[in-house]
Design a protein around this motif. Structure first.
Motif, mmCIF file in Angstrom:
data_model
loop_
_atom_site.group_PDB
_atom_site.id
_atom_site.type_symbol
_atom_site.label_atom_id
_atom_site.label_comp_id
_atom_site.label_asym_id
_atom_site.label_seq_id
_atom_site.Cartn_x
_atom_site.Cartn_y
_atom_site.Cartn_z
ATOM 1 N N LYS A 136 0.865 -1.279 0.067
ATOM 2 C CA LYS A 136 0.086 0.002 -0.055
ATOM 3 C C LYS A 136 0.706 1.225 -0.013
ATOM 4 C CE LYS A 136 -3.976 -2.198 1.334
ATOM 5 N NZ LYS A 136 -5.417 -2.079 1.294
ATOM 6 N N TYR B 61 -2.897 10.952 -1.858
ATOM 7 C CA TYR B 61 -4.048 10.596 -1.276
ATOM 8 C C TYR B 61 -4.744 10.041 -2.105
ATOM 9 C CZ TYR B 61 -8.631 11.699 1.122
ATOM 10 O OH TYR B 61 -9.827 11.503 1.272
ATOM 11 N N GLU B 62 -5.143 10.208 -3.420
ATOM 12 C CA GLU B 62 -6.114 9.659 -4.142
ATOM 13 C C GLU B 62 -5.601 8.082 -4.657
ATOM 14 O OE1 GLU B 62 -9.045 10.111 -5.377
ATOM 15 O OE2 GLU B 62 -8.912 12.392 -4.136
ATOM 16 N N GLU B 63 -4.195 8.113 -4.690
ATOM 17 C CA GLU B 63 -3.496 6.716 -4.882
ATOM 18 C C GLU B 63 -3.794 5.779 -3.773
ATOM 19 O OE1 GLU B 63 0.775 4.754 -5.484
ATOM 20 O OE2 GLU B 63 0.577 6.861 -6.215
ATOM 21 N N LEU C 117 -5.983 5.974 -1.485
ATOM 22 C CA LEU C 117 -7.469 5.672 -1.237
ATOM 23 C C LEU C 117 -7.913 4.405 -2.359
ATOM 24 C CD1 LEU C 117 -9.621 9.123 -1.277
ATOM 25 C CD2 LEU C 117 -9.376 7.345 0.615
ATOM 26 N N ARG C 118 -7.309 4.591 -3.473
ATOM 27 C CA ARG C 118 -7.510 3.397 -4.541
ATOM 28 C C ARG C 118 -7.070 2.040 -3.979
ATOM 29 N NH1 ARG C 118 -6.274 7.517 -8.039
ATOM 30 N NH2 ARG C 118 -4.111 6.803 -8.493
ATOM 31 N N LYS C 119 -5.871 2.231 -2.981
ATOM 32 C CA LYS C 119 -5.332 0.883 -2.461
ATOM 33 C C LYS C 119 -6.281 0.597 -0.996
ATOM 34 C CE LYS C 119 -0.696 1.541 -4.240
ATOM 35 N NZ LYS C 119 0.498 1.637 -4.056
ATOM 36 N N GLU C 120 -7.359 1.223 -0.892
ATOM 37 C CA GLU C 120 -8.226 0.959 -0.020
ATOM 38 C C GLU C 120 -7.454 1.428 1.663
ATOM 39 O OE1 GLU C 120 -9.454 -2.777 -0.224
ATOM 40 O OE2 GLU C 120 -10.877 -2.264 -1.893
ATOM 41 N N GLU D 234 -9.258 14.569 4.862
ATOM 42 C CA GLU D 234 -8.569 14.728 3.652
ATOM 43 C C GLU D 234 -7.644 15.563 3.694
ATOM 44 O OE1 GLU D 234 -12.017 16.412 1.351
ATOM 45 O OE2 GLU D 234 -12.945 14.406 1.448
#
Length: 122
Positions: free
Chosen positions: A26, A76-78, A80-83, A89
């Motif tokens: 992650k 942050y977005e990356e 989030l995609r990795k849960e 935020e």
């Protein structure tokens, strides 16, 4: 005596295999090696040590580690995609002269709180 730098930070974990996967998969840190219930990662010259505490007195959440990234919004977005579970935020923490400091706090697989941070020149 003069302290030169921080060479290693230990992070207490309950489940070493799960924690190794989190920091490797992650966060994308370089896994150096594992041995005798310990796992070592390189974070651009700073070594992180994951270990299951030998005594109950050391079995507590770690200090907050602030992982510096170039673009906090993209990181942050990356993640989030990795849960990865974030507490908040990306947000402005401080403005010092022409520099803004932004942070976003998250939990690792062991419920330790850490943060992403970025500093921007205006």
């Amino acid at each position: 005596m003069e302290i030169q730098k921080v060479g290693q930070i230990a992070i207490p974990v309950k489940n070493l295999d799960q924690a190794v996967q989190f920091y490797k998969e992650k966060l994308g840190l370089h896994h150096l090696f594992s041995s005798n219930g310990l796992a070592f990662f390189d974070c651009h010259g700073l070594r992180l040590l994951l270990s299951v505490p030998e005594k109950e007195e050391f079995a507590h959440s770690s200090s907050i580690i602030y992982f510096q990234v170039e673009n906090i919004h993209a990181a942050y977005e990356e993640l989030l995609r990795k849960e990865v579970t974030f507490i908040d935020e990306p947000h402005l923490i401080a403005k010092m002269g022409q520099t803004e400091t932004w942070m976003a706090f998250f939990k690792d697989s062991e419920d330790n709180t850490h943060a992403l941070m970025s500093e921007f020149e205006l």
